[in-house]
Design an enzyme around this catalytic site. Structure first.
Site, short mmCIF file in Angstrom:
data_model
loop_
_atom_site.label_atom_id
_atom_site.label_comp_id
_atom_site.label_asym_id
_atom_site.label_seq_id
_atom_site.Cartn_x
_atom_site.Cartn_y
_atom_site.Cartn_z
N ASP A 1 34.05 -83.03 -13.12
CA ASP A 1 33.59 -84.25 -13.04
C ASP A 1 33.14 -84.82 -14.36
O ASP A 1 32.67 -84.04 -15.40
CB ASP A 1 32.63 -84.56 -12.00
N GLU B 1 28.62 -82.43 -10.87
CA GLU B 1 27.23 -82.07 -11.67
C GLU B 1 26.74 -83.53 -12.16
O GLU B 1 25.66 -83.33 -12.20
CB GLU B 1 27.78 -81.17 -12.72
N GLU B 2 27.61 -84.35 -12.56
CA GLU B 2 26.96 -85.68 -13.20
C GLU B 2 26.30 -86.39 -12.05
O GLU B 2 25.71 -87.40 -12.28
CB GLU B 2 27.95 -86.64 -13.74
N ASP C 1 28.25 -75.67 -21.24
CA ASP C 1 28.10 -77.20 -21.10
C ASP C 1 26.95 -77.65 -21.78
O ASP C 1 26.17 -78.45 -21.70
CB ASP C 1 27.63 -77.49 -19.81
N1 BES Z 1 25.89 -81.03 -20.05
C1 BES Z 1 25.02 -82.02 -19.74
C2 BES Z 1 23.66 -81.20 -19.73
C3 BES Z 1 23.36 -80.89 -21.36
C4 BES Z 1 23.56 -81.87 -22.25
C5 BES Z 1 23.03 -79.91 -21.74
C6 BES Z 1 23.31 -81.47 -23.88
C7 BES Z 1 22.91 -79.41 -22.79
C8 BES Z 1 23.08 -80.37 -24.04
C9 BES Z 1 25.10 -82.15 -18.20
O1 BES Z 1 26.26 -82.63 -17.69
C10 BES Z 1 24.04 -83.35 -17.70
O2 BES Z 1 24.54 -84.48 -18.21
N2 BES Z 1 23.34 -83.47 -17.00
C11 BES Z 1 22.40 -84.38 -16.38
C12 BES Z 1 21.52 -83.89 -15.40
C13 BES Z 1 22.20 -84.17 -14.05
C14 BES Z 1 21.14 -84.00 -12.94
C15 BES Z 1 22.66 -85.62 -13.95
C16 BES Z 1 21.54 -84.69 -17.56
O3 BES Z 1 21.01 -83.99 -18.33
O4 BES Z 1 20.99 -86.13 -17.65
ZN ZN Z 2 26.79 -84.62 -18.25
#
Ligand code: BES
Ligand code: ZN
Length: 454
Positions: free
Chosen positions: A88, A153-154, A180
């Protein structure tokens, strides 16, 4: 390795074209008008996983499906690797800030521009291609592989933890491998040792029953927007620390060795400011910029809404005000405990005359790597062979809440090696993933299997 490398050389153009097809599917998990697209991305992925040689299926959940595939031909004595990624993507707004269509990938200056290239379709797909290259070149892999890809995930992975718990046996592995995240800098292979956690809330301040004339009623009536501003302002002190009682109780200070290692990384602070277009940095006193991003907690307003926001002036005293407030957490903070402390703080500082409500959006625990020596050595060797230089250890400020849950439920260590570059516009307009990173990623993962299985 050579026949696998040769297969990758030969098929690389096709891999990239397939990735482009994947990127054309607007699998925006947060927007229900894209539910059919999100499902289409899952089905597309299952087909490609089957073509790669995995036994794969779409697994239903209450919302977006999980994709699962496996190849267990290495036998019970060989190690088993579980690969995780997400298919996603984030919403694309503001659309007019994209230089090209977010769902029509194009290559400019060696970068593939499209929503989800870096986060996480490009990085998920490179794993599928590394597996494919092994199976095509040799008919087998030196390790057993299981691949799980989620479509939520998002939006906080609401259905993945129950799925993992219900499929504990099926997902059992010796290591979980995830791409990721990013490289510290182009060409510098990086092993991730920490992710921050998250506790995300919506704050609702309610004043009078309806909007009022700000002249007729202003003065005695407590303005919810003013009250919200006061609440938000009370969340930090003048030294940039979070002013919620007990907030730092569970924060583990990093050891001197790790702090020294972070200080030793070639971080270009001026370049960082230039990249994001600011002329000064703030935050908590006494910590470096990398420490503030990787190993210190934060509290940030992510959105605010109140009163009249249209064109021109309107003298109004708004009936309500809302803010979205999130905390990034570090070991050993617990999102539920942070929620309790936040609620208590908000109640204490809310002025009489308005009512306040705190709704929880989502959360996740912080994570710190606990690699075993074998896994770490295999990762180091694979990265060094693909990149031609040894990796550095890095932290990350973002969150991938499922990482800690995998470790807890499956009792297997997670290895995070991501390939996106700093400034690749994650979650923002003009997201990109370097063409060379896609290739280096495939080569690294293909080598990792040899290192782990050898
Ligand atoms: N891939 C990202 C997280 C990330 C970004 C890890 C940069 C390491 C470096 C992931 O898809 C993401 O955006 N996660 C969200 C958390 C989720 C609970 C919505 C975030 O970090 O805001
Ligand atoms: Zn993300």
């Amino acid at each position: 390795m050579s026949e696998v490398a040769a297969t990758i050389d030969r098929d690389l153009d096709r891999y990239r074209e397939e990735l482009f097809d994947f990127l054309r599917i607007p699998s925006i998990s947060a927007q229900s008008e894209h539910d059919a697209d999100t499902r289409r991305a899952a089905e597309w992925l299952v087909e490609r996983m089957r073509e790669a040689g995995l036994e794969a299926e779409v697994c239903e959940t209450p919302r977006h499906p999980v994709v699962y595939g496996e190849w267990l031909g290495a036998g019970p004595d060989a190690p088993t690797v579980l690969v995780y990624g997400h298919y996603d993507v984030q919403p694309v707004e503001p659309l007019d800030e994209w230089e090209s269509d977010p769902f029509e990938p194009v290559i400019r200056d060696g970068r593939i521009y499209a929503r989800g290239t870096a986060d996480d379709k490009g990085q998920l797909y490179l794993h599928v291609k590394a597996i494919e290259a092994h199976l095509k070149a040799r008919g087998r892999l030196p390790v057993n592989v299981k691949v799980i890809a989620e479509g939520e995930e998002e939006i906080g992975s609401p259905n993945l933890v129950p799925f993992v718990e219900a499929n504990r046996e099926r997902l059992a592995a010796d290591a979980v491998v995830i791409s990721d995240s990013g490289l510290f800098a182009p060409g510098i292979p990086s092993i991730l040792y920490s992710l921050r956690g998250l506790a995300y809330f919506e704050l609702h301040v309610q004043g009078p029953d309806a909007d009022l004339h700000s002249g007729v009623y202003g003065g005695p009536v407590v303005n919810p927007a003013n009250a919200l501003a006061r609440i938000v302002a009370s969340l930090h002190d003048e030294r940039g620390r979070i002013a919620i009682e007990g907030f730092y109780d569970d924060v583990v200070e990093w050891d001197e060795e790790t702090r020294a290692e972070i200080r030793g990384l070639p971080f270009d602070e001026e370049g960082f400011m230039r990249e994001i277009g600011v002329t000064a940095l703030g935050g908590e006193e006494g910590y470096s910029t990398l420490e503030k991003r990787w190993s210190r907690p934060t509290c940030d307003v992510n959105g605010m809404l109140s009163g009249y926001t249209g064109e021109g002036a309107k003298t109004v005293l708004p009936a309500r005000a809302t803010a979205k407030v999130s905390f990034r957490l570090v070991p050993d903070q617990d999102p539920a405990r942070v929620g309790e402390l936040f609620r208590a703080h908000v109640e204490r500082v809310t002025p009489p005359g308005v009512r306040v409500r705190v709704d929880e959006l989502h959360g996740g625990r912080p994570w710190r790597a606990r690699l075993d020596a074998r896994l770490e050595q295999a990762a180091r060797r694979a990265l060094e062979r693909a990149f031609g230089r040894p990796p550095v250890l890095v932290g990350e400020g973002g969150s991938i809440p499922i990482v800690g849950e995998f470790e807890r439920v499956l009792e297997a260590p997670a290895l995070l090696i991501g390939f996106s570059y700093p400034g690749c516009n994650l979650h923002a307009p003009n997201e990109w993933f370097a063409v060379e990173a896609f290739e280096l990623g495939i080569r690294t993962i293909a080598t990792l299997y040899d290192e782990l299985g050898g």
